[in-house]
Design an enzyme around this catalytic site. Sequence first.
Site, short mmCIF file in Angstrom:
data_model
loop_
_atom_site.label_atom_id
_atom_site.label_comp_id
_atom_site.label_asym_id
_atom_site.label_seq_id
_atom_site.Cartn_x
_atom_site.Cartn_y
_atom_site.Cartn_z
N HIS A 115 19.11 -41.63 31.89
CA HIS A 115 19.09 -41.50 30.43
C HIS A 115 18.93 -40.06 29.94
CE1 HIS A 115 14.71 -41.68 31.10
NE2 HIS A 115 14.59 -41.09 29.93
N LYS A 117 20.06 -33.40 29.83
CA LYS A 117 19.15 -32.25 29.83
C LYS A 117 19.59 -31.18 30.82
CE LYS A 117 14.93 -34.31 28.03
NZ LYS A 117 13.56 -34.75 28.32
N HIS A 166 19.62 -43.58 23.32
CA HIS A 166 18.22 -43.85 23.69
C HIS A 166 17.20 -43.15 22.79
CE1 HIS A 166 18.29 -40.08 26.14
NE2 HIS A 166 16.97 -40.12 26.07
N HIS A 167 17.66 -42.24 21.91
CA HIS A 167 16.73 -41.66 20.92
C HIS A 167 17.04 -42.15 19.51
CE1 HIS A 167 14.18 -39.02 23.26
NE2 HIS A 167 15.24 -38.71 24.01
N ASP A 178 10.88 -45.27 27.56
CA ASP A 178 10.84 -43.80 27.54
C ASP A 178 9.59 -43.32 26.80
OD1 ASP A 178 11.73 -41.20 27.85
OD2 ASP A 178 13.08 -41.25 26.12
FE LIG Z 1 15.51 -38.41 26.32
#
Ligand SMILES: [Fe+2]
Length: 349
Positions: free
Chosen positions: A207, A211, A260-261, A289
Amino acid sequence: MHLKRDLEMTDMRSREVDLLVVEDNPADARLIELLLSEVGGFNCRRAATLGEAIAGAGAEPPDAVLLDLSLPDAHGIETVERFRAAAPALPIVICTGLDDESMGLLALQHGCQDYLVKGQGDGNLIRRTILYAIERKAVEEERRATAERLKRVLLQTVRSLSLTLEMRDPYTTGHQRRVAQLSTAIGRQMGLSDATVEGLRTGGLLHDIGKIHIPAEFLSRPGKLSAEVHKVIRMHPQMGWEIMKDIEFPWPVADMIRQHHERLDGSGYPLGLKGDEIILESRIIAVADVLEAISSHRPYRPALGLDVAIQELRDHSGSRYDPAVVRACIAVVEEKGVGILDEDAPPPL
Ligand SMILES: [Fe+2]
């Protein structure tokens, strides 16, 4: 693999086929054995009940089984189910007095390789049908083994990708794995299918893959995040989607990552989706998360603990987070404790 099967088939042609005839009517069994002895190439042994058949197949597995569907201790498709449960690797040809096409199809759907009707066809037909069943079963087993191997390779690849990111960011080592673990536990608690739970594992493990795009010094910078750093970090769901969108996973992994955010009330990012516009998997990963992140240490703050994490979920259930997911998450954590986050550690790759 094919060479191995070819050799097995050559071996089969050069010796007698060991056939287990499961038939309670002695006259029917004798007729089959007679027809096969005329064409040759078979060593027949007999079982008159399903119990005897299962015991015989277990003690000395035959090359193939000719299975009557009407036995003293089993009837119809139940016969197939029970035999297959005991000996899943054996080729089965159904041999029944029921001249019933639909029963034949049903038997195939339940894992049998072919279907014969008693009194129809001669020894050559029975012989061909059995040899074909043996070959077909070998192909099926080969396909199954290949599919299993591919599934394992896929999971190992996903775990490696996941580790690649975490090696750049030692402060979040294990974060994705723990989110994957908690997400799958929430999915099971919610009664989702095995396939969806497997998808959650993959989505959880990847997920934060976006990054990879963030400079390493941003990730480990202590203290409060500047607006500039925050802006770059907030790009990671979209970057993750870009990285994963062309992989044909059997689950919507790229969308799980991008969403996911997102938050139920539209306050999330990058798309500002609301409610059901966010796929269920992302609503689950979001909760896992948040729980994992709040209860763990971060470079800019110490671990806040599980109680704070659960309070955050309770406070914003229905606004930020899906209430059904929050309920399932709390149930899982209350039942299994925080140790759930560290279960199922992957084997070293
Ligand atoms: Fe994240």
